[in-house]
Design a protein around this motif. Sequence first.
Motif, PDB file in Angstrom:
ATOM      1  N   ALA A 183       0.827  -1.214   0.000  1.00  0.00           N
ATOM      2  CA  ALA A 183       0.000   0.000   0.000  1.00  0.00           C
ATOM      3  C   ALA A 183       0.857   1.259   0.000  1.00  0.00           C
ATOM      4  O   ALA A 183       0.573   2.213  -0.737  1.00  0.00           O
ATOM      5  N   GLU A 184       1.910   1.264   0.798  1.00  0.00           N
ATOM      6  CA  GLU A 184       2.787   2.433   0.851  1.00  0.00           C
ATOM      7  C   GLU A 184       3.477   2.673  -0.487  1.00  0.00           C
ATOM      8  O   GLU A 184       3.613   3.819  -0.927  1.00  0.00           O
TER       9      GLU A 184
ATOM     10  N   SER B  99      -6.738  -5.718   2.714  1.00  0.00           N
ATOM     11  CA  SER B  99      -6.025  -4.718   3.507  1.00  0.00           C
ATOM     12  C   SER B  99      -5.232  -3.737   2.646  1.00  0.00           C
ATOM     13  O   SER B  99      -5.200  -2.539   2.947  1.00  0.00           O
ATOM     14  N   THR B 100      -4.604  -4.216   1.577  1.00  0.00           N
ATOM     15  CA  THR B 100      -3.865  -3.299   0.701  1.00  0.00           C
ATOM     16  C   THR B 100      -4.834  -2.345   0.010  1.00  0.00           C
ATOM     17  O   THR B 100      -4.630  -1.124   0.020  1.00  0.00           O
TER      18      THR B 100
ATOM     19  N   SER C 144      -6.220   0.283   2.419  1.00  0.00           N
ATOM     20  CA  SER C 144      -5.258   1.353   2.706  1.00  0.00           C
ATOM     21  C   SER C 144      -5.138   2.322   1.539  1.00  0.00           C
ATOM     22  O   SER C 144      -5.070   3.533   1.741  1.00  0.00           O
TER      23      SER C 144
ATOM     24  N   THR D 265      -8.355   4.421   1.301  1.00  0.00           N
ATOM     25  CA  THR D 265      -8.438   5.361   2.421  1.00  0.00           C
ATOM     26  C   THR D 265      -7.474   6.531   2.271  1.00  0.00           C
ATOM     27  O   THR D 265      -7.824   7.673   2.573  1.00  0.00           O
ATOM     28  N   ASP D 266      -6.264   6.256   1.781  1.00  0.00           N
ATOM     29  CA  ASP D 266      -5.217   7.279   1.793  1.00  0.00           C
ATOM     30  C   ASP D 266      -4.881   7.887   0.442  1.00  0.00           C
ATOM     31  O   ASP D 266      -4.069   8.809   0.375  1.00  0.00           O
TER      32      ASP D 266
END
Length: 141
Positions: free
Chosen positions: A91-92, A122-123, A126, A129-130
Amino acid sequence: MYDDILVPTGGDQSIETVLEHTLAVADGRDATAHVLYVIDDQAFLTLDDDMKAEVLDDLRAEGRAAIQATSDLLEEAGVAVETQISQGKPAEEILSYVADHDIDLVTMGTRANEFTTNMLGSTAQSVVTDSPVPVMTINVS
């Protein structure tokens, strides 16, 4: 509006479903698809140092194959492609790529094990969301 579209790939067959939607968005535009494969470094952090290099080489080879397969499908449809393999938390790395490459849209697959309690993986969660740009998630389960 959507000149640069990021398509993260994990190298599985589900990318074809994601690409159907990506191509629908790119159709009629002079869009560039950015294909990103992220080596999740948490997958091998507990390995002995002697094994890490070998596993990392295997994961890079897997990433090259995934990018090539995805790029081939996009190029066959007439879409310009840029590619990158990165390493870190998926995700980052996806969000970093969005910021660094002026991405307008992310199209990515998601698998939900329990749809009623976890609509996104989950990825994907994230990223949705971001992300500073729209994210189109495609259920590939």
